[in-house]
Design a protein around this motif. Structure first.
Motif, PDB file in Angstrom:
ATOM      1  N   ASP A 432       0.860  -1.179   0.000  1.00 14.18           N
ATOM      2  CA  ASP A 432       0.000   0.000   0.000  1.00 14.18           C
ATOM      3  C   ASP A 432       0.901   1.235   0.000  1.00 14.18           C
ATOM      4  O   ASP A 432       1.769   1.385   0.858  1.00 14.18           O
ATOM      5  CB  ASP A 432      -0.912   0.003   1.228  1.00 14.18           C
ATOM      6  N   ALA A 433       0.684   2.134  -0.966  1.00 16.31           N
ATOM      7  CA  ALA A 433       1.592   3.266  -1.145  1.00 16.31           C
ATOM      8  C   ALA A 433       1.666   4.159   0.088  1.00 16.31           C
ATOM      9  O   ALA A 433       2.731   4.689   0.418  1.00 16.31           O
ATOM     10  CB  ALA A 433       1.156   4.089  -2.366  1.00 16.31           C
ATOM     11  N   SER A 434       0.528   4.344   0.794  1.00 18.60           N
ATOM     12  CA  SER A 434       0.526   5.234   1.951  1.00 18.60           C
ATOM     13  C   SER A 434       1.359   4.677   3.100  1.00 18.60           C
ATOM     14  O   SER A 434       2.150   5.394   3.724  1.00 18.60           O
ATOM     15  CB  SER A 434      -0.913   5.494   2.413  1.00 18.60           C
ATOM     16  N   SER A 435       1.205   3.380   3.404  1.00 21.78           N
ATOM     17  CA  SER A 435       1.975   2.791   4.506  1.00 21.78           C
ATOM     18  C   SER A 435       3.431   2.548   4.098  1.00 21.78           C
ATOM     19  O   SER A 435       4.308   2.470   4.962  1.00 21.78           O
ATOM     20  CB  SER A 435       1.333   1.481   4.965  1.00 21.78           C
ATOM     21  N   ALA A 436       3.707   2.445   2.794  1.00 14.08           N
ATOM     22  CA  ALA A 436       5.085   2.216   2.333  1.00 14.08           C
ATOM     23  C   ALA A 436       5.990   3.396   2.665  1.00 14.08           C
ATOM     24  O   ALA A 436       7.207   3.234   2.796  1.00 14.08           O
ATOM     25  CB  ALA A 436       5.093   1.958   0.827  1.00 14.08           C
ATOM     26  N   ARG A 437       5.394   4.585   2.824  1.00  9.86           N
ATOM     27  CA  ARG A 437       6.205   5.768   3.133  1.00  9.86           C
ATOM     28  C   ARG A 437       6.863   5.670   4.509  1.00  9.86           C
ATOM     29  O   ARG A 437       7.843   6.376   4.781  1.00  9.86           O
ATOM     30  CB  ARG A 437       5.329   7.019   3.075  1.00  9.86           C
ATOM     31  N   THR A 438       6.312   4.833   5.390  1.00  9.48           N
ATOM     32  CA  THR A 438       6.861   4.721   6.745  1.00  9.48           C
ATOM     33  C   THR A 438       8.005   3.707   6.831  1.00  9.48           C
ATOM     34  O   THR A 438       8.624   3.574   7.879  1.00  9.48           O
ATOM     35  CB  THR A 438       5.746   4.303   7.725  1.00  9.48           C
ATOM     36  N   LEU A 439       8.279   3.004   5.747  1.00 16.22           N
ATOM     37  CA  LEU A 439       9.317   1.979   5.762  1.00 16.22           C
ATOM     38  C   LEU A 439      10.714   2.608   5.693  1.00 16.22           C
ATOM     39  O   LEU A 439      10.884   3.684   5.105  1.00 16.22           O
ATOM     40  CB  LEU A 439       9.117   1.017   4.584  1.00 16.22           C
ATOM     41  N   PRO A 440      11.712   1.950   6.270  1.00 18.41           N
ATOM     42  CA  PRO A 440      13.092   2.462   6.191  1.00 18.41           C
ATOM     43  C   PRO A 440      13.546   2.554   4.731  1.00 18.41           C
ATOM     44  O   PRO A 440      13.485   1.575   3.986  1.00 18.41           O
ATOM     45  CB  PRO A 440      13.908   1.419   6.966  1.00 18.41           C
ATOM     46  N   GLN A 441      13.977   3.712   4.316  1.00 18.70           N
ATOM     47  CA  GLN A 441      14.364   3.941   2.927  1.00 18.70           C
ATOM     48  C   GLN A 441      15.504   3.018   2.486  1.00 18.70           C
ATOM     49  O   GLN A 441      15.556   2.582   1.336  1.00 18.70           O
ATOM     50  CB  GLN A 441      14.772   5.398   2.735  1.00 18.70           C
ATOM     51  N   ALA A 442      16.386   2.695   3.406  1.00 17.25           N
ATOM     52  CA  ALA A 442      17.531   1.860   3.054  1.00 17.25           C
ATOM     53  C   ALA A 442      17.122   0.440   2.688  1.00 17.25           C
ATOM     54  O   ALA A 442      17.832  -0.260   1.967  1.00 17.25           O
ATOM     55  CB  ALA A 442      18.535   1.831   4.211  1.00 17.25           C
ATOM     56  N   LEU A 443      15.965   0.012   3.188  1.00 16.66           N
ATOM     57  CA  LEU A 443      15.509  -1.357   2.938  1.00 16.66           C
ATOM     58  C   LEU A 443      14.591  -1.464   1.718  1.00 16.66           C
ATOM     59  O   LEU A 443      14.247  -2.579   1.300  1.00 16.66           O
ATOM     60  CB  LEU A 443      14.776  -1.903   4.166  1.00 16.66           C
ATOM     61  N   LEU A 444      14.170  -0.343   1.165  1.00 19.69           N
ATOM     62  CA  LEU A 444      13.203  -0.387   0.061  1.00 19.69           C
ATOM     63  C   LEU A 444      13.681  -1.189  -1.141  1.00 19.69           C
ATOM     64  O   LEU A 444      12.889  -1.974  -1.703  1.00 19.69           O
ATOM     65  CB  LEU A 444      12.836   1.041  -0.364  1.00 19.69           C
ATOM     66  N   PRO A 445      14.922  -1.060  -1.597  1.00 20.90           N
ATOM     67  CA  PRO A 445      15.341  -1.892  -2.741  1.00 20.90           C
ATOM     68  C   PRO A 445      15.196  -3.386  -2.476  1.00 20.90           C
ATOM     69  O   PRO A 445      14.738  -4.143  -3.349  1.00 20.90           O
ATOM     70  CB  PRO A 445      16.814  -1.498  -2.924  1.00 20.90           C
ATOM     71  N   GLN A 446      15.575  -3.837  -1.276  1.00 21.20           N
ATOM     72  CA  GLN A 446      15.450  -5.249  -0.941  1.00 21.20           C
ATOM     73  C   GLN A 446      13.980  -5.661  -0.860  1.00 21.20           C
ATOM     74  O   GLN A 446      13.590  -6.737  -1.341  1.00 21.20           O
ATOM     75  CB  GLN A 446      16.146  -5.546   0.380  1.00 21.20           C
ATOM     76  N   LEU A 447      13.147  -4.795  -0.273  1.00 21.02           N
ATOM     77  CA  LEU A 447      11.715  -5.091  -0.152  1.00 21.02           C
ATOM     78  C   LEU A 447      11.070  -5.166  -1.538  1.00 21.02           C
ATOM     79  O   LEU A 447      10.239  -6.054  -1.801  1.00 21.02           O
ATOM     80  CB  LEU A 447      11.033  -4.016   0.695  1.00 21.02           C
ATOM     81  N   HIS A 448      11.438  -4.252  -2.417  1.00 18.34           N
ATOM     82  CA  HIS A 448      10.897  -4.273  -3.777  1.00 18.34           C
ATOM     83  C   HIS A 448      11.275  -5.572  -4.489  1.00 18.34           C
ATOM     84  O   HIS A 448      10.442  -6.169  -5.191  1.00 18.34           O
ATOM     85  CB  HIS A 448      11.438  -3.077  -4.572  1.00 18.34           C
ATOM     86  N   THR A 449      12.491  -6.015  -4.299  1.00 20.23           N
ATOM     87  CA  THR A 449      12.946  -7.250  -4.945  1.00 20.23           C
ATOM     88  C   THR A 449      12.174  -8.451  -4.433  1.00 20.23           C
ATOM     89  O   THR A 449      11.777  -9.335  -5.210  1.00 20.23           O
ATOM     90  CB  THR A 449      14.456  -7.455  -4.699  1.00 20.23           C
ATOM     91  N   ILE A 450      11.935  -8.509  -3.124  1.00 22.38           N
ATOM     92  CA  ILE A 450      11.184  -9.630  -2.535  1.00 22.38           C
ATOM     93  C   ILE A 450       9.767  -9.672  -3.092  1.00 22.38           C
ATOM     94  O   ILE A 450       9.269 -10.732  -3.506  1.00 22.38           O
ATOM     95  CB  ILE A 450      11.169  -9.509  -1.004  1.00 22.38           C
ATOM     96  N   LEU A 451       9.091  -8.516  -3.124  1.00 22.74           N
ATOM     97  CA  LEU A 451       7.726  -8.478  -3.633  1.00 22.74           C
ATOM     98  C   LEU A 451       7.695  -8.806  -5.120  1.00 22.74           C
ATOM     99  O   LEU A 451       6.824  -9.558  -5.587  1.00 22.74           O
ATOM    100  CB  LEU A 451       7.112  -7.097  -3.384  1.00 22.74           C
ATOM    101  N   PHE A 452       8.644  -8.268  -5.873  1.00 22.34           N
ATOM    102  CA  PHE A 452       8.695  -8.552  -7.311  1.00 22.34           C
ATOM    103  C   PHE A 452       8.875 -10.040  -7.573  1.00 22.34           C
ATOM    104  O   PHE A 452       8.209 -10.613  -8.440  1.00 22.34           O
ATOM    105  CB  PHE A 452       9.835  -7.773  -7.970  1.00 22.34           C
ATOM    106  N   ASN A 453       9.775 -10.677  -6.847  1.00 23.98           N
ATOM    107  CA  ASN A 453      10.019 -12.107  -7.061  1.00 23.98           C
ATOM    108  C   ASN A 453       8.746 -12.920  -6.843  1.00 23.98           C
ATOM    109  O   ASN A 453       8.466 -13.869  -7.585  1.00 23.98           O
ATOM    110  CB  ASN A 453      11.120 -12.597  -6.125  1.00 23.98           C
ATOM    111  N   GLY A 454       7.966 -12.554  -5.818  1.00 20.11           N
ATOM    112  CA  GLY A 454       6.723 -13.276  -5.549  1.00 20.11           C
ATOM    113  C   GLY A 454       5.698 -13.093  -6.648  1.00 20.11           C
ATOM    114  O   GLY A 454       5.103 -14.065  -7.144  1.00 20.11           O
ATOM    115  N   ILE A 455       5.470 -11.833  -7.053  1.00 21.44           N
ATOM    116  CA  ILE A 455       4.472 -11.573  -8.092  1.00 21.44           C
ATOM    117  C   ILE A 455       4.935 -12.134  -9.433  1.00 21.44           C
ATOM    118  O   ILE A 455       4.127 -12.652 -10.223  1.00 21.44           O
ATOM    119  CB  ILE A 455       4.190 -10.063  -8.200  1.00 21.44           C
ATOM    120  N   HIS A 456       6.224 -12.044  -9.714  1.00 14.42           N
ATOM    121  CA  HIS A 456       6.756 -12.587 -10.970  1.00 14.42           C
ATOM    122  C   HIS A 456       6.522 -14.091 -11.058  1.00 14.42           C
ATOM    123  O   HIS A 456       6.159 -14.622 -12.118  1.00 14.42           O
ATOM    124  CB  HIS A 456       8.252 -12.275 -11.075  1.00 14.42           C
ATOM    125  N   LEU A 457       6.694 -14.788  -9.944  1.00 16.44           N
ATOM    126  CA  LEU A 457       6.453 -16.233  -9.933  1.00 16.44           C
ATOM    127  C   LEU A 457       4.985 -16.533 -10.215  1.00 16.44           C
ATOM    128  O   LEU A 457       4.659 -17.512 -10.903  1.00 16.44           O
ATOM    129  CB  LEU A 457       6.870 -16.818  -8.575  1.00 16.44           C
TER     130      LEU A 457
END
Length: 484
Positions: A432-457
């Motif tokens: 959710d874009a609104s709650s994503a703003r509260t996430l640590p910015q340094a972890l966003l690339p890793q989080l994006h990769t995890i979510l992408f891998n799941g949806i891609h599968l």
């Protein structure tokens, strides 16, 4: 009945049809917000699958209830059940409460889908007038799928996800009141035909066991295998029961006709990819591209518009091309959609999702009308009704089971990648874009990769389904049109 009262009654039924179609897209738009708020990525597949299962297994049962207490009252009961369950869904504070509410919404939707077609036959004895009324049904349903993402995105962004359920209350109440004061049901003819309660019970039990098997993939492979074996055994028992029934729910003559059932399998498979795109394209948009819920919902618009265009154009093609060839054209369009999603990178632009959705909708519109007509024309007159209903069941089950399986795939993929500072709760927030703003910015690339891998599968799995459907269509023989 006067023409004015007939028109009002028709509008009442169309409003209910609009509400049912609206639910199909508006809830998908809100799924990222629901996942984030209720921390429910593990159970996300159940929100759609349990609704679809409730609709599928009760459609034929509502028809039987209508024979006993009348179609008007039966329809009103189903609408009341739907809107009360919507209220509970909107008030849900956890995923279990929401899933239970969605199950009862699905049961209510089963009556909302089936009973109006019986009432139309009562309202419009003239076949031409009835055909025009049914044309409005398609138009209202398509309109609901177009505006659903817009309304859903706006409600989530402006109010909250709870309102995608609350909105059903005023719509349902208007439908109930209009029908109550406009439609007077005629005397019912007594139906002496014995209903196949045993077969119905066996079918429902089998489907529920297989749904639990699909969901258990994410938590316990052994349990999933055991439930799957039990489900297959119940299918065999169901077949043996139907062989011995004089008035079987699904005659074995129909079950053994591969020319008919191959089309049902194709519809199951293509609908499986369709629900995968519908549920996870908005999540891709919000979780990976950072769009708001409105833009997430707009990923469905191109598909909805081209679905309508494909459906309308199919009638023109059916007079010029064999049905099987039209299905192949539609299937290849869906294949292009699946390929686009499977080949998309983590940084694919927003318009890529729109193009994929457009091919998906166009292919769906081209594929299912000729198959539905073939399911009716390829059987004896006595089997037209059950063949039509069974085809509807397969389409719904394709979405039901694959929704649960895709949810399990995403859950397993996510669980295998999280660890250290990254948690599953963070993935929930990312969707959710609104709650994503509260996430640590340094972890966003890793989080994006995890979510992408799941949806891609999920999208790769959907691609496999479409390829199998195309292979079946290439090798099958068309049903022989039966004399009428």
């Amino acid at each position: 009945m006067t023409k004015r009262r007939m028109a009002i009654a028709t509008v009442a039924l169309l409003i209910a049809n609009f509400m049912g179609g609206l639910d199909a897209t508006i809830v998908n738009t809100a799924l990222p917000a629901i996942t984030s708020d209720l921390n429910g990525i593990r159970l996300i597949g159940w929100i759609s699958s349990v609704f679809l299962l409730g609709t599928a297994v009760t459609t034929v049962l509502w028809g039987r209830v209508g024979e006993v207490i009348g179609n008007k009252l039966t329809f009103q009961i189903s609408v009341v059940l739907f809107i009360v369950s919507s209220l509970i869904g909107g008030l849900s504070t956890n995923m279990l409460m929401l899933i239970i509410a969605r199950a009862f919404m699905g049961i209510g939707a089963g009556g909302m889908v089936s009973i109006p077609f019986i009432i139309y036959a009562d309202l419009y004895e003239n076949p031409a007038e009835r055909a025009r009324a049914l044309g409005w049904v398609t138009a209202f349903y398509t309109l609901s799928t177009v505006v659903g993402p817009l309304i859903g995105g706006w409600l989530v962004d402006t109010l909250s996800w709870h309102w995608v359920f609350f909105i059903n209350l005023p719509i349902g109440i208007v439908s109930l009141l209009l029908l109550q004061f406009s439609y007077q049901e005629g005397a019912r003819a007594t139906n002496q035909t014995r209903f196949d309660y045993l077969g119905s019970g066996m079918l429902i039990t089998t489907l529920v066991v297989l749904l639990f098997a699909s969901d258990a993939i994410a938590t316990n492979a052994t349990q999933a295998l055991i439930l799957f074996i039990i489900g297959l055994a119940l299918m065999v028992v169901f077949y043996q029961v139907e062989k011995r029934q004089s008035n079987a729910l699904v005659p074995t003559e129909l079950l053994k006709d591969w020319r008919i059932q191959s089309q049902n399998v194709i519809m199951f498979l293509i609908n499986g990819f369709f629900i995968g795109y519908s549920v996870y394209a908005p999540m891709w948009s919000q979780g990976l591209l950072g769009t708001n819920a409105t833009l997430g919902g707009l990923t469905q618009i191109a598909g909805s518009v081209l679905l309508l265009i494909g459906t309308r154009y199919t009638a023109h093609l059916m007079g010029k091309l064999p049905y099987k060839r039209i299905v192949m054209i539609g299937s290849f369009s869906v294949l292009l959609s699946a390929l686009a999603m499977a080949l998309a990178t983590q940084f694919a632009p927003y318009w890529w999702l729109l193009v994929s959705g457009g091919f998906n909708g166009l292919g769906m519109g081209l594929s299912f009308t000729p198959m539905q007509v073939s399911l009716q024309d390829g059987v004896r007159r006595e089997l037209i009704s059950v063949s039509t209903t069974f085809g509807l069941l397969f389409r719904t089950l394709g979405q039901t089971f694959m929704s649960a399986i895709f949810g399990a795939v995403l859950s397993l993929s996510t669980a295998s990648q999280v660890g250290g500072r990254v948690t599953t709760h963070m993935i929930n927030q990312l969707t959710d874009a609104s709650s994503a703003r509260t996430l640590p910015q340094a972890l966003l690339p890793q989080l994006h990769t995890i979510l992408f891998n799941g949806i891609h599968l999920i999208m790769v799995t959907g691609l496999v389904l479409v390829v199998v459907a195309i292979v079946i269509n290439l090798t099958r023989k068309e049903p022989v049109k039966q004399p009428r």
